[in-house]
Design a protein around this motif. Structure first.
Motif, PDB file in Angstrom:
ATOM      1  N   GLN A 107       0.825  -1.206   0.000  1.00 47.28           N
ATOM      2  CA  GLN A 107       0.000   0.000   0.000  1.00 47.28           C
ATOM      3  C   GLN A 107       0.856   1.252   0.000  1.00 47.28           C
ATOM      4  O   GLN A 107       0.555   2.214  -0.700  1.00 47.28           O
ATOM      5  N   LYS A 110       2.207   1.722  -3.520  1.00 43.04           N
ATOM      6  CA  LYS A 110       1.179   2.243  -4.419  1.00 43.04           C
ATOM      7  C   LYS A 110       0.976   3.731  -4.202  1.00 43.04           C
ATOM      8  O   LYS A 110       0.842   4.497  -5.157  1.00 43.04           O
ATOM      9  N   LYS A 111       0.945   4.168  -2.939  1.00 43.43           N
ATOM     10  CA  LYS A 111       0.768   5.581  -2.637  1.00 43.43           C
ATOM     11  C   LYS A 111       1.933   6.399  -3.160  1.00 43.43           C
ATOM     12  O   LYS A 111       1.753   7.481  -3.708  1.00 43.43           O
ATOM     13  N   LYS A 112       3.164   5.874  -3.015  1.00 44.55           N
ATOM     14  CA  LYS A 112       4.340   6.583  -3.499  1.00 44.55           C
ATOM     15  C   LYS A 112       4.316   6.696  -5.018  1.00 44.55           C
ATOM     16  O   LYS A 112       4.662   7.725  -5.583  1.00 44.55           O
ATOM     17  N   LYS A 113       3.901   5.606  -5.686  1.00 43.64           N
ATOM     18  CA  LYS A 113       3.831   5.635  -7.140  1.00 43.64           C
ATOM     19  C   LYS A 113       2.781   6.629  -7.608  1.00 43.64           C
ATOM     20  O   LYS A 113       3.004   7.364  -8.566  1.00 43.64           O
ATOM     21  N   LYS A 114       1.624   6.653  -6.945  1.00 43.36           N
ATOM     22  CA  LYS A 114       0.567   7.591  -7.311  1.00 43.36           C
ATOM     23  C   LYS A 114       1.012   9.027  -7.112  1.00 43.36           C
ATOM     24  O   LYS A 114       0.804   9.872  -7.967  1.00 43.36           O
ATOM     25  N   SER A 115       1.643   9.302  -5.968  1.00 46.56           N
ATOM     26  CA  SER A 115       2.053  10.674  -5.688  1.00 46.56           C
ATOM     27  C   SER A 115       3.176  11.116  -6.617  1.00 46.56           C
ATOM     28  O   SER A 115       3.200  12.253  -7.068  1.00 46.56           O
ATOM     29  N   SER A 116       4.095  10.218  -6.942  1.00 44.44           N
ATOM     30  CA  SER A 116       5.179  10.605  -7.846  1.00 44.44           C
ATOM     31  C   SER A 116       4.680  10.723  -9.281  1.00 44.44           C
ATOM     32  O   SER A 116       5.151  11.566 -10.040  1.00 44.44           O
ATOM     33  N   ALA A 117       3.700   9.912  -9.659  1.00 43.31           N
ATOM     34  CA  ALA A 117       3.124  10.017 -11.005  1.00 43.31           C
ATOM     35  C   ALA A 117       2.369  11.337 -11.146  1.00 43.31           C
ATOM     36  O   ALA A 117       2.417  11.982 -12.193  1.00 43.31           O
ATOM     37  N   ALA A 118       1.707  11.743 -10.094  1.00 41.97           N
ATOM     38  CA  ALA A 118       0.973  13.009 -10.118  1.00 41.97           C
ATOM     39  C   ALA A 118       1.936  14.184 -10.204  1.00 41.97           C
ATOM     40  O   ALA A 118       1.634  15.207 -10.817  1.00 41.97           O
ATOM     41  N   SER A 124       7.391   4.486 -14.199  1.00 42.76           N
ATOM     42  CA  SER A 124       6.749   3.290 -13.645  1.00 42.76           C
ATOM     43  C   SER A 124       7.721   2.128 -13.492  1.00 42.76           C
ATOM     44  O   SER A 124       7.462   1.212 -12.741  1.00 42.76           O
TER      45      SER A 124
END
Length: 139
Positions: A107, A110-118, A124
């Motif tokens: 989890q 996933k949060k780190k990937k979402k925040s860095s993608a944003a 990826s």
């Protein structure tokens, strides 16, 4: 005011004992149906009382383990220490603890990937590295 707090504690304890008694009764009923045996009301009450007292002892032990480690929070390590005399229970608790740690790490990833993608940061394909200090905070 102090007496009201004591009365409330007694009421909460009675409710908790009733819940334990009900649960023990349900479990005994399941066993009775599966194993074709009977449990008397006195037996169910005795099992419920023993269970409640054992849970009180567990709670006190867990509190002491945390206090001995100069912590105010009970951790999974305290629970494992409590279960050390039962190999099967210790194995089960360790397995569930490992599953929770793994799930929490996923989890966080996933949060780190979402925040860095944003933010347009990491691609990826890059992996997130969890440091030892982050890992120990989840235990």
């Amino acid at each position: 005011m102090e007496a009201a707090g004591g009365e409330e504690r007694v009421l909460l304890t009675q409710r908790l004992k009733a819940a334990v008694h009900y649960t023990v009764g349900c479990l005994c009923q399941d066993v009775a149906e599966n194993k074709e045996v009977q449990f008397s009301k006195q037996t169910i009450a005795a099992i419920a009382e023993i269970t409640f007292r054992q849970c009180e002892n567990f709670a006190k032990d867990l509190e002491m383990f945390a206090r001995h480690a100069k912590r105010s929070t009970v951790t999974t390590e305290d629970v494992k220490l409590l279960a050390r005399r039962s190999n099967s229970l210790l194995k089960y608790i360790t397995q569930k603890s490992d599953e929770l740690i793994s799930s929490n790490m996923e989890q966080k990833e996933k949060k780190k990937k979402k925040s860095s993608a944003a933010k347009g940061g990491r691609t990826s394909g890059e992996q997130v590295i969890v440091t030892e200090s982050e890992d120990s905070n989840m235990a």
